[in-house]
Design a protein around this motif. Structure first.
Motif, PDB file in Angstrom:
ATOM      1  N   VAL A  29       0.841  -1.201   0.000  1.00 55.87           N
ATOM      2  CA  VAL A  29       0.000   0.000   0.000  1.00 55.87           C
ATOM      3  C   VAL A  29       0.874   1.248   0.000  1.00 55.87           C
ATOM      4  CG1 VAL A  29      -1.655   1.339   1.345  1.00 55.87           C
ATOM      5  CG2 VAL A  29      -1.964  -1.136   1.104  1.00 55.87           C
ATOM      6  N   ALA A  30       1.939   1.236   0.815  1.00 53.01           N
ATOM      7  CA  ALA A  30       2.824   2.401   0.910  1.00 53.01           C
ATOM      8  C   ALA A  30       3.490   2.704  -0.431  1.00 53.01           C
ATOM      9  CB  ALA A  30       3.890   2.168   1.976  1.00 53.01           C
ATOM     10  N   VAL A  31       3.942   1.659  -1.111  1.00 58.91           N
ATOM     11  CA  VAL A  31       4.666   1.851  -2.369  1.00 58.91           C
ATOM     12  C   VAL A  31       3.714   2.086  -3.534  1.00 58.91           C
ATOM     13  CG1 VAL A  31       6.220   0.765  -4.031  1.00 58.91           C
ATOM     14  CG2 VAL A  31       6.639   0.506  -1.582  1.00 58.91           C
ATOM     15  N   GLY A  32       2.624   1.285  -3.583  1.00 56.73           N
ATOM     16  CA  GLY A  32       1.726   1.341  -4.730  1.00 56.73           C
ATOM     17  C   GLY A  32       0.697   2.447  -4.686  1.00 56.73           C
ATOM     18  N   LEU A  33       0.028   2.610  -3.553  1.00 53.44           N
ATOM     19  CA  LEU A  33      -1.073   3.575  -3.461  1.00 53.44           C
ATOM     20  C   LEU A  33      -0.658   4.905  -2.840  1.00 53.44           C
ATOM     21  CD1 LEU A  33      -3.987   1.220  -2.307  1.00 53.44           C
ATOM     22  CD2 LEU A  33      -3.366   1.923  -4.632  1.00 53.44           C
ATOM     23  N   ARG A  34       0.328   4.879  -1.962  1.00 54.58           N
ATOM     24  CA  ARG A  34       0.694   6.108  -1.243  1.00 54.58           C
ATOM     25  C   ARG A  34       1.995   6.718  -1.767  1.00 54.58           C
ATOM     26  NH1 ARG A  34       1.034   6.331   4.341  1.00 54.58           N
ATOM     27  NH2 ARG A  34      -0.423   8.057   4.445  1.00 54.58           N
ATOM     28  N   LYS A  35       2.480   6.188  -2.882  1.00 56.06           N
ATOM     29  CA  LYS A  35       3.626   6.774  -3.588  1.00 56.06           C
ATOM     30  C   LYS A  35       4.848   6.955  -2.705  1.00 56.06           C
ATOM     31  CE  LYS A  35       0.809   7.008  -7.042  1.00 56.06           C
ATOM     32  NZ  LYS A  35       0.873   5.951  -8.075  1.00 56.06           N
ATOM     33  N   GLY A  36       5.194   5.909  -1.985  1.00 59.01           N
ATOM     34  CA  GLY A  36       6.411   5.955  -1.191  1.00 59.01           C
ATOM     35  C   GLY A  36       6.273   6.595   0.170  1.00 59.01           C
ATOM     36  N   ARG A  37       5.050   6.866   0.590  1.00 56.49           N
ATOM     37  CA  ARG A  37       4.847   7.411   1.925  1.00 56.49           C
ATOM     38  C   ARG A  37       4.619   6.247   2.897  1.00 56.49           C
ATOM     39  NH1 ARG A  37       1.195  12.505   3.961  1.00 56.49           N
ATOM     40  NH2 ARG A  37       1.065  11.888   6.157  1.00 56.49           N
ATOM     41  N   HIS A  38       5.415   6.185   3.972  1.00 59.65           N
ATOM     42  CA  HIS A  38       5.452   4.987   4.804  1.00 59.65           C
ATOM     43  C   HIS A  38       4.880   5.150   6.211  1.00 59.65           C
ATOM     44  CE1 HIS A  38       7.866   2.621   1.932  1.00 59.65           C
ATOM     45  NE2 HIS A  38       8.436   3.782   1.636  1.00 59.65           N
ATOM     46  N   ASP A  39       4.349   6.320   6.574  1.00 56.71           N
ATOM     47  CA  ASP A  39       3.861   6.471   7.943  1.00 56.71           C
ATOM     48  C   ASP A  39       2.591   5.662   8.205  1.00 56.71           C
ATOM     49  OD1 ASP A  39       2.229   8.048   6.388  1.00 56.71           O
ATOM     50  OD2 ASP A  39       2.338   9.825   7.669  1.00 56.71           O
ATOM     51  N   GLY A  40       2.010   5.086   7.165  1.00 58.31           N
ATOM     52  CA  GLY A  40       0.859   4.208   7.369  1.00 58.31           C
ATOM     53  C   GLY A  40       1.201   2.965   8.163  1.00 58.31           C
ATOM     54  N   ILE A  41       2.485   2.625   8.239  1.00 56.19           N
ATOM     55  CA  ILE A  41       2.882   1.458   9.020  1.00 56.19           C
ATOM     56  C   ILE A  41       2.575   1.656  10.506  1.00 56.19           C
ATOM     57  CG2 ILE A  41       5.258   2.194   9.471  1.00 56.19           C
ATOM     58  CD1 ILE A  41       6.117  -0.713   9.044  1.00 56.19           C
ATOM     59  N   ASP A  42       2.507   2.908  10.940  1.00 57.64           N
ATOM     60  CA  ASP A  42       2.156   3.177  12.334  1.00 57.64           C
ATOM     61  C   ASP A  42       0.696   2.821  12.615  1.00 57.64           C
ATOM     62  OD1 ASP A  42       4.722   4.108  12.790  1.00 57.64           O
ATOM     63  OD2 ASP A  42       4.206   6.179  12.318  1.00 57.64           O
ATOM     64  N   VAL A  43      -0.146   2.945  11.603  1.00 62.64           N
ATOM     65  CA  VAL A  43      -1.540   2.510  11.731  1.00 62.64           C
ATOM     66  C   VAL A  43      -1.594   0.992  11.782  1.00 62.64           C
ATOM     67  CG1 VAL A  43      -3.820   2.516  10.635  1.00 62.64           C
ATOM     68  CG2 VAL A  43      -2.368   4.565  10.525  1.00 62.64           C
ATOM     69  N   VAL A  44      -0.809   0.359  10.943  1.00 67.75           N
ATOM     70  CA  VAL A  44      -0.775  -1.107  10.871  1.00 67.75           C
ATOM     71  C   VAL A  44      -0.257  -1.714  12.177  1.00 67.75           C
ATOM     72  CG1 VAL A  44       0.298  -3.059   9.665  1.00 67.75           C
ATOM     73  CG2 VAL A  44      -0.522  -1.094   8.376  1.00 67.75           C
TER      74      VAL A  44
END
Length: 273
Positions: A29-44
């Motif tokens: 999701v970070a690479v494909g949909l969020r264009k390299g934005r990785h702070d979503g891992i904190d939600v995960v």
């Protein structure tokens, strides 16, 4: 009834696979949909524990005490989902987390592979290790007078932690939403007694879940997990990391540090404000 070590062993490798899948999806999701934005891992992060708890609940059917299985699963899911929702709302519309920006800037070669090695793999491994009390506890049997003591103590610790974390996050969110507080230090409410009520709450939640796993001596293994979580919150990616830069952004933070406990809630020191 003897402890079902064989069933637990199966549970451990299944949850290991599930954890890898969860973080692999987060990476995708970070690479494909969020264009390299990785702070979503904190939600995960919070959701991963809820998923591990539910997976263990399904696999432990017929082995552990049903009431204990439900209790541990519900407490873990409530904590994990609440944390995930809070972080999602906090990050929504904002810039990428500076921590991940710094990590990506240090990449040599493929930035995605660099993030996998520096962020996704470590967090997946840590999540699985920290979740051990949730897995061990669901295979225990709550029987005898000691079971009542362990259950009550575990739930009380979890409740104290959940209140500190939830109330602390809400107080900080209100403080940040007021433009008049820009550049100032949050030292009200729970933040008057500890500089990190949310991190203290996190630790208390996991010590509570660890105590719930102590219905059997196997739960002692979970002490490693609670200790690891506490260390991360105090010295690792939690309070210590945050305070390395916050002093430069908040001129009054040094005075706040002098009068306020760094982790455990304590009365403010007298004569310092």
């Amino acid at each position: 009834m003897s402890y079902p070590w064989g069933a637990l062993g199966t549970n451990l490798w299944v949850t290991a696979v599930v954890t890898v899948v969860v973080f692999a999806v987060a990476l995708g999701v970070a690479v494909g949909l969020r264009k390299g934005r990785h702070d979503g891992i904190d939600v995960v992060w919070g959701l991963a524990f809820a998923i591990i708890a539910v997976t263990t609940f399904v696999l432990s059917a017929g082995h552990g005490d049903d009431l204990l299985r439900w209790l541990i699963t519900v407490l873990t899911c409530v904590w994990g989902v609440r944390l995930a929702v809070h972080i999602f709302l906090r990050n929504r519309g904002g810039a990428e987390d500076p921590r991940y920006v710094k990590i990506i800037e240090g990449a040599r070669g493929n930035p995605t592979l660099h993030m996998i090695r520096k962020v996704y793999v470590p967090q997946a491994v840590i999540a699985w290790i920290v979740s051990l009390p949730v897995q061990l506890g669901q295979y225990g049997i709550a029987d005898g007078p000691i079971a009542v003591v362990v259950t009550v103590l575990g739930v009380l610790l979890w409740l104290v932690g959940f209140v500190f974390e939830t109330v602390g996050d809400a107080q900080l969110a209100r403080f940040r939403a007021d433009p008049a507080n820009r550049g100032t230090v949050m030292d009200r409410g729970l933040w008057r007694y500890t500089r990190h009520p949310n991190y203290f709450g996190d630790a208390a939640v996991w010590w509570g879940l660890t105590v719930l796993a102590l219905h059997h001596v196997a739960g002692l293994i979970g002490l490693i997990s609670a200790a690891l979580m506490t260390w991360l919150l105090v010295k690792g990616t939690g309070a210590a990391l945050l305070e390395r830069s916050i002093g430069r952004r908040r001129p009054g933070y040094a005075d706040y540090v002098r009068r306020t406990s760094g982790f455990l809630p304590l009365p403010p020191k007298k004569g310092t404000g």
